[in-house]
Scaffold this active site. Sequence first.
Site, short mmCIF file in Angstrom:
data_model
loop_
_atom_site.label_atom_id
_atom_site.label_comp_id
_atom_site.label_asym_id
_atom_site.label_seq_id
_atom_site.Cartn_x
_atom_site.Cartn_y
_atom_site.Cartn_z
N CYS A 101 0.83 -1.21 0.00
CA CYS A 101 0.00 0.00 0.00
C CYS A 101 0.86 1.25 0.00
O CYS A 101 0.83 2.03 -0.92
CB CYS A 101 -0.88 0.03 1.24
SG CYS A 101 -2.16 -1.20 1.19
N GLU A 104 4.21 1.36 1.96
CA GLU A 104 5.34 1.13 2.84
C GLU A 104 6.67 1.27 2.12
O GLU A 104 6.96 0.52 1.20
CB GLU A 104 5.23 -0.27 3.45
CG GLU A 104 3.92 -0.57 4.14
CD GLU A 104 2.91 -1.31 3.28
OE1 GLU A 104 2.08 -0.63 2.63
OE2 GLU A 104 2.95 -2.53 3.22
#
Lengths: 262, 843
Positions: free
Chosen positions: B438, B440
């Site tokens: 997502c 990171e």
Amino acid sequence: MQEYLDTRGRIFDIQKYSIHDGPGIRTIVFLKGCAFRCRWCCNPESQSFKIEHMMFGGKDKVVGKDVTVREVIEDVLKDMPYYVRSGGGMTLSGGESLLQPEFATALLRAAHEYGINTAIETTGFAPFETIEKYLENLDYVLMDIKHMNEEKHKEFCGQSNKLVLENAKKIKDWGANLTIRVPVIPGFNNTKEEISDIAVFAKSLGVKHLHLLPYHRMGEDKYAGLGRDYMLKGIKPMTNEYMQGLYEAAYKIFGDGCQIGG
Amino acid sequence: MAEFQTPDILMSPRIKKLIDNLFEKMPEIESDRAVLLTESYMQTEGQPIVRRRALAFKHILENIPITIRDNELIVGSATKAPRGCQVFPEYSYEWLEAELDTISTRIADPFYISEENKQILRKIYPYWKGKTTSELASSYMAPETLKAIEHNIFTPGNYFYNGIGHFTVNYGKILKIGYKGLIEEAQAELNSCNVYDPDYPKKSEFLNAVIISANAAITYARRYAQLALEMGKKEKDTKRREELFIIAQNCAKVPENPAETFMEACQTFWFIQMLLQVESSGHSISPGRFDQYMYPYYKADIEKGTITREFAQELIDCIWVKLNDLNKARDAASAEGFAGYSLFQNLCAGGQTKEGRDATNELSYMCIQASMHTQLPAPSFSVRIWNGTPNEFMLRCAELTRTGVGLPAYYNDEVIIPALMSRGIKLEEAREYNIIGCVEPQVPAKTDGWHDAAFFNMCRPLELVFSNGYDKGELISIQTGKIEDMKTFDEFFEAYKKQMKYNIQLLVNADNAIDYAHRERCPLPFQSSMIEDCIKRGKTIQEGGAVYNFTGPQGFGIANMTDALIAVKKLVFEEKLLTLSEYKKALDENFGHGMTAKEATKATQKVVADLVSKGKNVSEAQIEDIFKMFIDGIATEEEKAKYNKLLDKIHSLPKYGNDIPEIDYFARDVGNIYTKELEKYRNPRGGIFQAGLYPVSANVPLGEQTGATPDGRLANTPVADGVGPCSGSDVCGPTSAANSVAKLDHEIASNGTLYNQKFHPSALSGLTGLSDFAAYIRAFFDQKGMHMQFNVVSRETLLDAQKHPENYKNLVVRVAGYSALFTTLSKSLQDDIINRTEQAFNR
């Protein structure tokens, strides 16, 4: 030194992230009170200088607040990074900010002292001597020309257009960066002839920009909220094709710099 | 600026055909991998686990059915059916066994499965009893940890049901040396070891496993070469025949050997990307900086004149489509948290070189173009923005955003690079970061970051403060004292911090238990062979072979907790409008409101079932009455009026998301309760824990398990999304909301933060609109915002799509750290997206 920051005025809203009222990302300060009573006005709560009540989403809302220049500028400053990145700044709107000269000019001065560019959205309805005091600290003037016919102007806006047209010329001659804006209202000025007349006038002024702003109904509910009648009830917004026709009429006269929307 | 400086490239007609083929049918579950894996495991019982993994991988790749789809130029499919998925019983099987008959009709991410495949899977499942990572992980967890999970304080479920994923391998290296070169490297390392070295038994086993796995990849590619050749010989269409012969040539050469042309590089890339997802079921296996490692091959071909821009674009588009061909079935609960069939294959463009200069190149723009062309959820396309990012690049990105596809996500180098450096990463490496999953960030090819390691619901510990450690009548946490005895806000706040700390420690226990389970049951030699420094260390990444090791579970609910704690402080301790006990009562009674429709349905079903089991007849009208009672709640009119007054009061309090410094800095403190505590703990791979602040889409299902909160949020409704304000409470426009979000400490949340904004398309009209939009992102980043992503679609469109999903099959929206097809999301998640404040600005 900083006393002008204590100047008080009456506003009814501060709106962030406005991108259609001058260049870049802007904060609009809405001043309360206006000399016009345009029938299509989408901010009817702006017209009276009095603090009033309006029903909004089923709740009673107080419209209007007395504030100091300092309070306003502190709020406006919060979006400085966006002005820097986008070339945006502060725009005074209303109501009509020309009706609160002491407050408005102090606000413009404060913005300039903090390095924020300034714009005004105005009817131009005030003695030019008043307007001149604004111009010193104004980077962009967005002025409405609603109609060239004095009678029709009076009927739909509540005031003559004589002073407006004179001031437009004076503001331009003063050297201000002037944009002419035309709210295009069905049944008032949305014929090719009427729009062309305004384009001829704008062209004669020598301004670079002419914006045609299509009528929208977003203010309609507010009239009910204020217990007032909406005089344009039932009028439908124009189709894109129709607006395009008006634009072409204006473009024929005005040339580049003419556009739909602000 | 009057127009774009970079040219548009038209989409090849091939791409539309590929997409149509891909989305023709419902995704399907196939059983081949599970069968082959089980066969191999049965033959290798008792051998070292890393060898068993490599041999199973080999057995699968030698025998799994292969297919070349119509019109493909880049080949390699994990399943026969488009968008199909394989099964991974070594991680878990119970959920699928239980859901075999319902998975095709469930709301979130349904999968078709044939009766035949159901039978095959039912037959092999008994073998796996007691052998999975999920079973081992649970048995490693402390009893209190299991209790906390059972009571939904946090949820690590996805990672013992599945592989861990969340990494980027060294694509550039394989492109350069091929698997042949990698095998030589492993062999050389093996040759340099002495049999008497203390780690020789383990290290040699690992290196042999690497060699077996790499050879298996080569074999698999050769099978494709053979298939393409056979298909080519039979093909009537001369153009397609020529294409199939080229495919055959490519697959015979790569990934075994170094890639020499851009097309070969594309084929190598795809084999790596796809095979990683045959080895394990981890999601977020992220291609990373595609525009950087692929560029030399593009540039060389262009300079030699052996490729046209148009054909290069077509190949990139083909890869974009292929990324959507991979799929994964999750259990029903996880599917809601990760809704939209997403695998979170995050691909990155732009940013900086390791020297700290602008890295944007022609391929960066072509990546944007590929997403413009395909308009598909994968790849999760990210762009890195820094102060030197060209304006043109920003505008092209904004143009892609305007299409409403929810891509790209924007990341701020100026925050992420220092954030990574604060975790001990060298400057030059930090500059090469890419995004995983997502949101990171990590250093590619060197990190095992286990990002997204669990969801931690920051609202639940506050419930435990009110209940003094009890949940549903059971003591599940520490006791922080009776609220009646709390005399100051500080006491109350302190109790919250204690509840947070205790439960964070349990979260750490859960993740570390899972970590060990993967190490012992599912080490991954193929993945490890492409991550530094596994070969030198002779360890898989599951054993700590990577240079950098982290565990990154994410907390969510900052906005709710900020507003809730402020409400308690002001109403209880400052205005003394009500006592803590009265507040507790209000929460317990859900502010006089009934249940959500979903909860009420469940409760009604229970009551009706109860009555029926007692032999009573229940009429339709009675059912309706029961349902209505649950919806309306049991509060009297008088109580309701009282609670509504309280809610009005709560709603009138200043809220996070409106650029009010006092509130926003408090939000920062609230975030730090999670982030600063978490970074004190260590994982078994020799790394530390680092926090993320985002819920993916779990704010909806986990919100359903959360009671009413003091910020006026009703029971079982969604928790705030990402680090954004609570739905509808940011009333001062997008700049104010962004200013609030920017005041959180994003640098300490080095596992990523997520900020969703929704814009109406009119906000981005014309080049001026795009410019202002780009400026908006830049200004947020100037203030140390970390991440930003957008849904550009009107509310009316979304509402219509809910009513007529058949007309909106391709409508992509931004869910959380990824985009998904709107119509595949559950109703409640759809509602949540619709209700995120739409940032329009026309009066």
